[in-house]
Design an enzyme around this catalytic site. Structure first.
Site: not given
Ligand code: DON
Length: 260
Positions: A69, A87, A111, A140-141, A161-162
């Site tokens: 992401t 992402t 997710d 989503s985060s 960062g998830g």
């Molecule tokens: O949308 C989301 O919450 C996840 N797909 C985000 C994933 C993410 O940030 C990975 N990166 N480091």
């Protein structure tokens, strides 16, 4: 500070697990209640300023992987702002792209809450609002954020960062708005992350002092070190000086701030 912020995060993530998912499938999401001052007050009634509360997985989890992401914050010469988090998830999403539109399609299936009813102490969430269903959008985060002042963009911020994204952006906004930090300082400042489950505070190894860690452990918190949290990209606008300041997280290998 860390105790209070972590307890706020714990509660916000518990509420997210319980209530949030695609609005088309969750017609009764209690948004008014979640956003109300009364509810906020109620949520803090059981907060003990000297002791960590416990996250209870018995009620409701979410594997997430991938480091794919990215985030852009942009302001043009007329003050129009864009905050964009993009992402894909592992291995280039679904490995297909649109030649016409110029981007790759993501694969966000991870997710969704994977197993109905299975919420684990390691952080897998199994509550209903975000279970997989046809044509449903996953939770989503991503937290692309524009804070406006007098109707104009004042802070443009976001991060990959998830699940840490929400808390990373939250603390950076707090650093700028409540602690008056310059954007580069706000981005580099110590970050923690608590997501209800697993029940622990993730902290940046070199940025949280040993005595603070000690005090938090005495309060009942479990602490887990990590190298760095978030990869923030931000811009602030100082209207009195008519000055834009941009900053990129030093943890980013290829990020940067550019003016034109
Ligand atoms: O949308 C989301 O919450 C996840 N797909 C985000 C994933 C993410 O940030 C990975 N990166 N480091």
């Amino acid at each position: 500070y860390v105790h209070l912020v972590a307890e706020a995060m714990r509660r916000a993530f518990a509420d997210r697990a319980e209530h949030l998912g695609d609005p088309d499938f969750n017609l009764d999401m209690p948004l008014d209640k979640l956003l109300s001052k009364d509810f906020a007050k109620k949520r803090f009634e059981n907060l003990d300023m000297s002791k960590a509360s416990t996250s209870d997985p018995a009620q409701f989890g979410h594997p997430y992987d991938g480091e794919n992401t990215t985030h852009f914050s942009v302001v043009d010469k007329d003050g129009n702002a864009i905050s964009m988090t993009y992402t894909l998830e592992n291995s280039y999403g679904v490995k297909m792209g649109s030649e016409k539109l110029g981007f790759i399609f993501n694969n966000e299936m991870g997710d969704f809450n994977p197993v109905p009813g299975k919420t684990t102490s390691t952080g897998q969430i199994g509550s209903n609002p975000n279970l997989v269903a046809p044509e449903k959008r996953m939770l989503s985060s991503m937290t692309p954020t524009i804070v406006a002042k007098d109707g104009k963009p004042y802070l443009v911020i976001g991060s990959p960062g998830g699940r840490t994204i929400i808390n990373t952006v939250f603390q950076t906004v707090l650093n700028v708005l409540a602690y008056d930090m310059r954007i580069d300082r706000a981005i580099e400042a110590m970050k923690i992350h608590h997501q209800w489950l697993p029940d622990r505070i993730l902290y940046e190894r070199n940025l949280l002092s040993p005595d603070t860690r000690d005090a938090l452990e005495k309060m009942g918190h479990t602490l887990t070190p990590t190298t760095t949290i978030g990869v923030l990209m931000g811009i602030t606008y100082d209207a009195s000086k008519k000055l834009y300041t941009g900053a990129a997280d030093s943890s980013s290998e290829d990020g940067g701030a550019r003016g034109y």
